[in-house]
Design an enzyme around this catalytic site. Sequence first.
Site, mmCIF file in Angstrom:
data_model
loop_
_atom_site.group_PDB
_atom_site.id
_atom_site.type_symbol
_atom_site.label_atom_id
_atom_site.label_comp_id
_atom_site.label_asym_id
_atom_site.label_seq_id
_atom_site.Cartn_x
_atom_site.Cartn_y
_atom_site.Cartn_z
ATOM 1 N N SER A 144 0.633 -0.931 -0.176
ATOM 2 C CA SER A 144 0.188 -0.089 0.449
ATOM 3 C C SER A 144 0.385 0.961 -0.118
ATOM 4 O O SER A 144 0.154 2.127 -0.336
ATOM 5 C CB SER A 144 -0.239 0.214 1.200
ATOM 6 O OG SER A 144 -1.616 1.218 0.967
ATOM 7 N N TYR A 190 1.555 8.774 8.135
ATOM 8 C CA TYR A 190 0.680 7.867 7.918
ATOM 9 C C TYR A 190 1.218 7.135 7.335
ATOM 10 O O TYR A 190 2.160 6.912 6.417
ATOM 11 C CB TYR A 190 -0.823 7.765 7.965
ATOM 12 C CG TYR A 190 -0.942 7.765 6.750
ATOM 13 C CD1 TYR A 190 -0.337 7.987 5.516
ATOM 14 C CD2 TYR A 190 -3.168 8.637 6.789
ATOM 15 C CE1 TYR A 190 -1.273 8.497 4.640
ATOM 16 C CE2 TYR A 190 -3.139 8.828 5.533
ATOM 17 C CZ TYR A 190 -2.257 8.927 4.301
ATOM 18 O OH TYR A 190 -3.169 9.316 2.883
ATOM 19 N N GLU A 191 1.099 4.724 7.678
ATOM 20 C CA GLU A 191 1.201 3.779 6.879
ATOM 21 C C GLU A 191 3.021 3.444 7.381
ATOM 22 O O GLU A 191 3.116 3.431 6.038
ATOM 23 C CB GLU A 191 0.863 3.695 5.793
ATOM 24 C CG GLU A 191 -0.353 3.758 5.272
ATOM 25 C CD GLU A 191 -0.295 3.470 3.768
ATOM 26 O OE1 GLU A 191 -0.506 2.534 3.062
ATOM 27 O OE2 GLU A 191 -1.906 3.106 3.532
ATOM 28 N N GLY A 192 3.263 4.448 8.344
ATOM 29 C CA GLY A 192 4.536 4.417 8.977
ATOM 30 C C GLY A 192 5.074 5.862 8.587
ATOM 31 O O GLY A 192 5.391 5.890 7.533
#
Length: 379
Positions: free
Chosen positions: A240, A361-363
């Site tokens: 993603s 976000y997402e790391g």
Amino acid sequence: MNFTIEPQQQELIDLAKTIAVNEIAPRALDMDKTGVMDEELLHILKSSGLTQTSVPKEYGGAGLDLLTVALIMEEIAKGCSGVATVCAANALASYPVLFAGSDDQKKELFDCLNQGGMACFALTEPGAGSDAGAVSCKAKKVEGGYILNGTKCFITNAPIADKFVVFANTKEGGGIRGLTIFLIDAKTSGVSIGKEEDKMGIRASATAEIIFDDCFVPESARVGKEGRGFLIAMQTLQASRPVVAAISVGIAEAAIEAAVAYSHQRKQFGAKIASFEMVQQMIADMVMKTEAAKVLTYRACVAQMNKEKKAAMYSAMSKCLASDTAMEVTTTAVQVMGGNGYSRENPVEKYMRDAKIMQIYEGTNQIQRLVIANEATFG
Ligand SMILES: Cc1cc2nc3c(=O)[nH]c(=O)nc-3n(C[C@H](O)[C@H](O)[C@H](O)COP(=O)(O)OP(=O)(O)OC[C@H]3O[C@@H](n4cnc5c(N)ncnc54)[C@H](O)[C@@H]3O)c2cc1C
């Protein structure tokens, strides 16, 4: 780098572009002010297939490859990255089910998305952000299923989701080896939505807590085996992150377009500011860096699609470079536009606020750099 896009997939990219220009961009500033997604727009996105980009052909979807999904999200993000986040969150929630779900679970989730339903990916908790192993939401094994207790926070789409993909711990003492995934219907007894965030940017997307209070789910809700959740979460984020990179590229492109247009129209010292070398230098840097981020984003998609050994590193590099670039380019776009860039009447200050979350976000980008350094040093 060579890649071909199938004509059917190109049609969807073109449709995303048309919708971004005609439907998303005109509503973007309003949604930013109110912090609410426009209902009519959400309906348009659903009926045009843009909330279902992750659904495979065998489950009634378009069966898009990752590069096409990224190109679609880039177009949507040019209109509004909050809207792109809403669409991309459905894909994010789909990956764990795609990677580890049963046929019944895939039918359940993808039928829901095909019918205009929404989903969310619920990993983060107040005490577990970068450290996913610290998840304390408990899933206690009982006869016939599990009882969940705990709180998830910062979950995109939570207030509008019909299906939750939830990470809970099935092991006494917690840790990454106990992380287990559940596919849970939003109407399940014991599930409620908590505080909704009042955010700096991507305000068209709703972000909220999800609370599990003695929430019983049957064994059939468990996605994959107990304790496999951490591995699947990492696979999911790897797939993603290039999409986050693509959204970042879309933001940067929108900022460049606005800054260039302004530089042709604004006059100071009797000349268009586009004629000043220092303004030209700002624009040159914006274009050059965005193009580099775009190439790395597409490269990461191809690496992921081809299951290349270094796909995780490309994924992290694309997310990190593209989001850092979006932050820098949007800040420069405000500079090119001077005081008008700082005004809420123009979209560039929104682009700058929107770009910030891409680094988080997402790391976070610190975590991406850990992934990159780890692969480059020991991989
Ligand atoms: C708008 C928004 C939407 C979101 N959507 C979702 C969603 O849909 N689903 C979901 O599950 N989560 C979601 N999140 C959560 C998001 O993924 C986390 O905020 C993110 O992973 C960072 O976690 P944290 O906020 O707890 O920061 P922390 O982990 O507390 O980090 C704080 C700081 O410390 C740094 N840091 C932490 N650990 C290290 C380390 N080992 N080395 C170096 N630096 C480190 C970080 O880089 C950061 O700068 C969302 C967040 C926001 C704000």
